[in-house]
Design a protein around this motif. Structure first.
Motif, PDB file in Angstrom:
ATOM      1  N   GLY A   1       0.831  -1.206   0.000  1.00  0.00           N
ATOM      2  CA  GLY A   1       0.000   0.000   0.000  1.00  0.00           C
ATOM      3  C   GLY A   1       0.859   1.247   0.000  1.00  0.00           C
ATOM      4  N   LEU A   2       0.535   2.189  -0.871  1.00  0.00           N
ATOM      5  CA  LEU A   2       1.296   3.430  -0.920  1.00  0.00           C
ATOM      6  C   LEU A   2       0.741   4.416   0.091  1.00  0.00           C
ATOM      7  CD1 LEU A   2       1.278   3.246  -4.700  1.00  0.00           C
ATOM      8  CD2 LEU A   2       3.408   3.790  -3.517  1.00  0.00           C
ATOM      9  N   GLY A   3       1.530   5.418   0.401  1.00  0.00           N
ATOM     10  CA  GLY A   3       1.026   6.489   1.250  1.00  0.00           C
ATOM     11  C   GLY A   3       1.554   6.482   2.663  1.00  0.00           C
ATOM     12  N   ASP A   4       2.552   5.638   2.957  1.00  0.00           N
ATOM     13  CA  ASP A   4       3.135   5.656   4.300  1.00  0.00           C
ATOM     14  C   ASP A   4       4.123   6.813   4.439  1.00  0.00           C
ATOM     15  OD1 ASP A   4       1.677   3.490   5.031  1.00  0.00           O
ATOM     16  OD2 ASP A   4       3.288   2.014   4.762  1.00  0.00           O
ATOM     17  N   THR A   5       5.289   6.649   3.829  1.00  0.00           N
ATOM     18  CA  THR A   5       6.264   7.731   3.832  1.00  0.00           C
ATOM     19  C   THR A   5       6.780   7.898   2.408  1.00  0.00           C
ATOM     20  OG1 THR A   5       8.094   6.206   4.172  1.00  0.00           O
ATOM     21  CG2 THR A   5       7.086   7.118   6.164  1.00  0.00           C
TER      22      THR A   5
ATOM     23  N   ARG B   1     -11.289  11.199   1.387  1.00  0.00           N
ATOM     24  CA  ARG B   1     -11.709  12.499   0.854  1.00  0.00           C
ATOM     25  C   ARG B   1     -10.903  12.876  -0.389  1.00  0.00           C
ATOM     26  NH1 ARG B   1     -16.100  14.516   1.817  1.00  0.00           N
ATOM     27  NH2 ARG B   1     -16.919  12.894   3.133  1.00  0.00           N
ATOM     28  N   ASP B   2      -9.760  12.226  -0.500  1.00  0.00           N
ATOM     29  CA  ASP B   2      -8.811  12.715  -1.487  1.00  0.00           C
ATOM     30  C   ASP B   2      -8.151  11.551  -2.219  1.00  0.00           C
ATOM     31  OD1 ASP B   2      -6.929  14.148  -2.866  1.00  0.00           O
ATOM     32  OD2 ASP B   2      -5.589  14.409  -1.136  1.00  0.00           O
ATOM     33  N   PHE B   3      -8.319  11.547  -3.527  1.00  0.00           N
ATOM     34  CA  PHE B   3      -7.733  10.454  -4.313  1.00  0.00           C
ATOM     35  C   PHE B   3      -6.505  10.927  -5.092  1.00  0.00           C
ATOM     36  CE2 PHE B   3     -12.352   8.864  -4.610  1.00  0.00           C
ATOM     37  CZ  PHE B   3     -12.201   8.030  -3.516  1.00  0.00           C
ATOM     38  N   SER B   4      -5.919  12.051  -4.703  1.00  0.00           N
ATOM     39  CA  SER B   4      -4.873  12.607  -5.561  1.00  0.00           C
ATOM     40  C   SER B   4      -3.647  11.696  -5.689  1.00  0.00           C
ATOM     41  CB  SER B   4      -4.477  14.013  -5.105  1.00  0.00           C
ATOM     42  OG  SER B   4      -4.257  14.010  -3.736  1.00  0.00           O
ATOM     43  N   SER B   5      -3.322  10.936  -4.623  1.00  0.00           N
ATOM     44  CA  SER B   5      -2.159  10.051  -4.749  1.00  0.00           C
ATOM     45  C   SER B   5      -2.433   8.947  -5.770  1.00  0.00           C
ATOM     46  CB  SER B   5      -1.750   9.471  -3.396  1.00  0.00           C
ATOM     47  OG  SER B   5      -2.814   8.752  -2.843  1.00  0.00           O
ATOM     48  N   ALA B   6      -3.713   8.558  -5.896  1.00  0.00           N
ATOM     49  CA  ALA B   6      -4.057   7.535  -6.890  1.00  0.00           C
ATOM     50  C   ALA B   6      -3.915   8.103  -8.304  1.00  0.00           C
ATOM     51  CB  ALA B   6      -5.477   7.044  -6.664  1.00  0.00           C
ATOM     52  N   TYR B   7      -4.314   9.364  -8.507  1.00  0.00           N
ATOM     53  CA  TYR B   7      -4.168   9.964  -9.839  1.00  0.00           C
ATOM     54  C   TYR B   7      -2.695  10.045 -10.224  1.00  0.00           C
ATOM     55  CZ  TYR B   7      -8.912  11.488  -8.682  1.00  0.00           C
ATOM     56  OH  TYR B   7     -10.218  11.522  -8.286  1.00  0.00           O
ATOM     57  N   THR B   8      -1.870  10.418  -9.247  1.00  0.00           N
ATOM     58  CA  THR B   8      -0.432  10.499  -9.496  1.00  0.00           C
ATOM     59  C   THR B   8       0.130   9.129  -9.859  1.00  0.00           C
ATOM     60  OG1 THR B   8      -0.431  12.131  -7.731  1.00  0.00           O
ATOM     61  CG2 THR B   8       1.723  11.428  -8.529  1.00  0.00           C
TER      62      THR B   8
ATOM     63  N   ILE C   1      -1.401   6.649 -11.279  1.00  0.00           N
ATOM     64  CA  ILE C   1      -1.790   6.285 -12.652  1.00  0.00           C
ATOM     65  C   ILE C   1      -0.920   7.034 -13.654  1.00  0.00           C
ATOM     66  CG2 ILE C   1      -3.640   6.352 -14.383  1.00  0.00           C
ATOM     67  CD1 ILE C   1      -5.637   6.079 -12.128  1.00  0.00           C
ATOM     68  N   LYS C   2      -0.790   8.336 -13.388  1.00  0.00           N
ATOM     69  CA  LYS C   2      -0.088   9.196 -14.331  1.00  0.00           C
ATOM     70  C   LYS C   2       1.405   8.891 -14.405  1.00  0.00           C
ATOM     71  CE  LYS C   2       0.072  14.108 -15.313  1.00  0.00           C
ATOM     72  NZ  LYS C   2      -0.308  15.421 -14.764  1.00  0.00           N
ATOM     73  N   GLU C   3       2.019   8.709 -13.244  1.00  0.00           N
ATOM     74  CA  GLU C   3       3.479   8.583 -13.225  1.00  0.00           C
ATOM     75  C   GLU C   3       3.994   7.146 -13.223  1.00  0.00           C
ATOM     76  OE1 GLU C   3       4.838  10.987 -10.001  1.00  0.00           O
ATOM     77  OE2 GLU C   3       3.960  12.811 -10.875  1.00  0.00           O
ATOM     78  N   VAL C   4       3.184   6.212 -12.764  1.00  0.00           N
ATOM     79  CA  VAL C   4       3.674   4.839 -12.658  1.00  0.00           C
ATOM     80  C   VAL C   4       2.997   3.901 -13.674  1.00  0.00           C
ATOM     81  CG1 VAL C   4       4.002   2.872 -11.093  1.00  0.00           C
ATOM     82  CG2 VAL C   4       4.218   5.203 -10.224  1.00  0.00           C
TER      83      VAL C   4
ATOM     84  N   SER D   1     -13.671  11.787 -14.345  1.00  0.00           N
ATOM     85  CA  SER D   1     -13.293  13.016 -15.055  1.00  0.00           C
ATOM     86  C   SER D   1     -11.885  13.495 -14.695  1.00  0.00           C
ATOM     87  CB  SER D   1     -14.344  14.121 -14.882  1.00  0.00           C
ATOM     88  OG  SER D   1     -14.709  14.233 -13.556  1.00  0.00           O
ATOM     89  N   ARG D   2     -11.471  13.236 -13.439  1.00  0.00           N
ATOM     90  CA  ARG D   2     -10.091  13.612 -13.079  1.00  0.00           C
ATOM     91  C   ARG D   2      -9.072  12.797 -13.881  1.00  0.00           C
ATOM     92  NH1 ARG D   2      -8.319  16.097  -8.245  1.00  0.00           N
ATOM     93  NH2 ARG D   2      -6.191  15.584  -8.865  1.00  0.00           N
ATOM     94  N   ILE D   3      -9.340  11.510 -14.017  1.00  0.00           N
ATOM     95  CA  ILE D   3      -8.404  10.651 -14.755  1.00  0.00           C
ATOM     96  C   ILE D   3      -8.389  11.044 -16.231  1.00  0.00           C
ATOM     97  CG2 ILE D   3      -7.943   8.256 -15.500  1.00  0.00           C
ATOM     98  CD1 ILE D   3      -8.764   7.391 -12.690  1.00  0.00           C
ATOM     99  N   LYS D   4      -9.557  11.373 -16.753  1.00  0.00           N
ATOM    100  CA  LYS D   4      -9.639  11.810 -18.147  1.00  0.00           C
ATOM    101  C   LYS D   4      -8.819  13.103 -18.328  1.00  0.00           C
ATOM    102  CE  LYS D   4     -11.384  11.985 -22.358  1.00  0.00           C
ATOM    103  NZ  LYS D   4     -11.058  10.993 -23.362  1.00  0.00           N
ATOM    104  N   ALA D   5      -8.994  14.029 -17.391  1.00  0.00           N
ATOM    105  CA  ALA D   5      -8.312  15.321 -17.494  1.00  0.00           C
ATOM    106  C   ALA D   5      -6.791  15.168 -17.364  1.00  0.00           C
ATOM    107  CB  ALA D   5      -8.844  16.272 -16.425  1.00  0.00           C
ATOM    108  N   GLU D   6      -6.380  14.300 -16.445  1.00  0.00           N
ATOM    109  CA  GLU D   6      -4.938  14.193 -16.191  1.00  0.00           C
ATOM    110  C   GLU D   6      -4.194  13.262 -17.144  1.00  0.00           C
ATOM    111  OE1 GLU D   6      -3.387  14.055 -12.380  1.00  0.00           O
ATOM    112  OE2 GLU D   6      -5.010  15.211 -11.458  1.00  0.00           O
ATOM    113  N   THR D   7      -4.907  12.253 -17.653  1.00  0.00           N
ATOM    114  CA  THR D   7      -4.186  11.264 -18.460  1.00  0.00           C
ATOM    115  C   THR D   7      -4.809  11.031 -19.836  1.00  0.00           C
ATOM    116  OG1 THR D   7      -5.483   9.386 -17.693  1.00  0.00           O
ATOM    117  CG2 THR D   7      -3.602   9.979 -16.343  1.00  0.00           C
ATOM    118  N   GLY D   8      -6.010  11.512 -20.048  1.00  0.00           N
ATOM    119  CA  GLY D   8      -6.692  11.273 -21.317  1.00  0.00           C
ATOM    120  C   GLY D   8      -7.355   9.906 -21.378  1.00  0.00           C
ATOM    121  N   LEU D   9      -7.193   9.119 -20.310  1.00  0.00           N
ATOM    122  CA  LEU D   9      -7.770   7.764 -20.304  1.00  0.00           C
ATOM    123  C   LEU D   9      -9.260   7.786 -19.994  1.00  0.00           C
ATOM    124  CD1 LEU D   9      -5.474   5.312 -18.270  1.00  0.00           C
ATOM    125  CD2 LEU D   9      -5.883   5.373 -20.725  1.00  0.00           C
TER     126      LEU D   9
END
Ligand SMILES: Nc1nc2c(ncn2[C@@H]2O[C@H](COP(=O)(O)OP(=O)(O)OP(=O)(O)O)[C@@H](O)[C@H]2O)c(=O)[nH]1
Ligand SMILES: [Mg+2]
Length: 320
Positions: free
Chosen positions: A83-87, A125-132, A134-137, A190-198
């Protein structure tokens, strides 16, 4: 000729088929934050025969999954990522390990991972680490036409409004919770579409839980299973069927927007059909060209339907 065709359900042909289904490997990579329910999801969906890893996915002696651990459920291999998000430092190591897994190749030089399953927590409340992630990994390691291989599940649907508006007995969300979950799906999409086009089609569900005091039956698990099958290559669907959890109660409560159990069955049946096509064209390939007698063709197709039903029954009951 008649003999050849009515012999479709001949033991040897069927053995050949089962062998082929069993030999087809499916590799699923599970990713997502710590404690979102990755292990719970896999354990609710599948059960393994001849487990070579710890009894259940995620139940190692160390409670935190530290490595991308392959759990070999016979021919279904689940790569359980930490799981990501520890340190931040730990996350860097984890990301690198996920990339390594994504770059693995099968013996034919094709990507080893058939399905990347990203699990989110509906109570977050926040899925931003998941968007990152997808986008970066994920994205840099995915072919453009491979985006079908990414599935996004929003787990813990029962907790999206802090356990309010959840009907525990029925294991169903009430209208307010449905509205909230639908909104989450739209946001993620819509966030994934906006950030990655997927273009992705996220699904919300609850893997459920069981402890000494309480139990919560899963929700939308049959739907999730139909989404998973839809994203696997046709040939691989029959193999996954042999691992479906036999505890029917896990699959009973769904959103009712479609007949998901029929979708699952149809999908597996068509997969079995493709195995038959392959085996039969090898066994009878040459002989078939000479068949013109309608009676023989009819007898052949009836035998084939019967044999396919037989395989279907067996496959749905945990293989042979
Ligand atoms: N309320 C609720 N709890 C759930 C659900 N699914 C899983 N849980 C609980 O969430 C906790 C974490 O679940 P795990 O399956 O261990 O999560 P994980 O993502 O594998 O965790 P790590 O491997 O540590 O990253 C456990 O206490 C589960 O019982 C669900 O649908 N609803
Ligand atoms: Mg786990």
């Amino acid at each position: 000729m008649n003999d050849i065709l009515s012999d479709i359900d001949d033991k040897q042909t069927l053995e050949r088929l089962y062998k082929r289904i069993r030999a087809t490997k499916i590799n699923v990579l599970l990713i997502g934050g710590t404690g979102v329910g990755k292990s719970s999801t896999i354990n609710a969906l599948f059960q393994g025969k001849g487990l070579k890893a710890p009894a259940k996915v995620g139940q190692t002696s160390n409670p935190e999954t530290m490595d991308v651990t392959p759990y070999d459920l016979d021919n279904l291999i689940v790569w359980d990522a930490p799981g990501l998000g520890d340190t931040t430092e730990k996350d860097q190591v984890h990301r690198r390990k996920i990339v390594e897994t994504l770059q693995k190749k099968d013996p034919h030089g094709q990507p080893l991972i058939d399905l990347i399953f990203l699990v989110l927590d509906a109570s977050s409340r926040d899925f931003s680490s998941a968007y990152t992630l997808i986008k970066e990994v994920v994205m840099p390691n995915l072919h453009k036409d491979d985006c079908k291989r990414l599935l996004i599940g929003i787990n813990r649907a029962d907790m999206a409004l802090g356990s309010y508006h959840w009907n525990k007995e029925e294991s169903q969300p009430e209208p307010k919770l449905i509205a909230r979950l639908d909104e989450q799906v739209q946001t993620v999409k819509s966030r994934i579409k906006a950030e990655t086009g997927l273009d992705v089609e996220p699904i919300y569900y609850a893997a459920g839980y069981k402890d000494e005091q309480e139990a919560q039956r899963p929700y939308n698990l049959q739907k999730l299973l139909s989404f998973i099958l839809e994203r696997l290559p046709e040939k691989k669907r029959a193999s996954i069927a042999t691992h479906i959890n036999q505890d029917q109660t896990n699959f009973q409560s769904n959103d009712g927007k479609a007949d998901y159990s029929k979708e699952v069955e149809d999908s597996i049946f068509s997969s079995i059909k493709s195995y038959f096509k392959e085996v039969l064209s090898e066994v009878y390939g040459k002989a078939k060209e000479f068949v013109t007698d309608p009676e023989v063709i009819k007898a052949g197709s009836e035998a084939l339907t019967r044999a396919m039903r037989e395989v279907f029954k067996t496959v749905m009951k945990k293989g042979k």
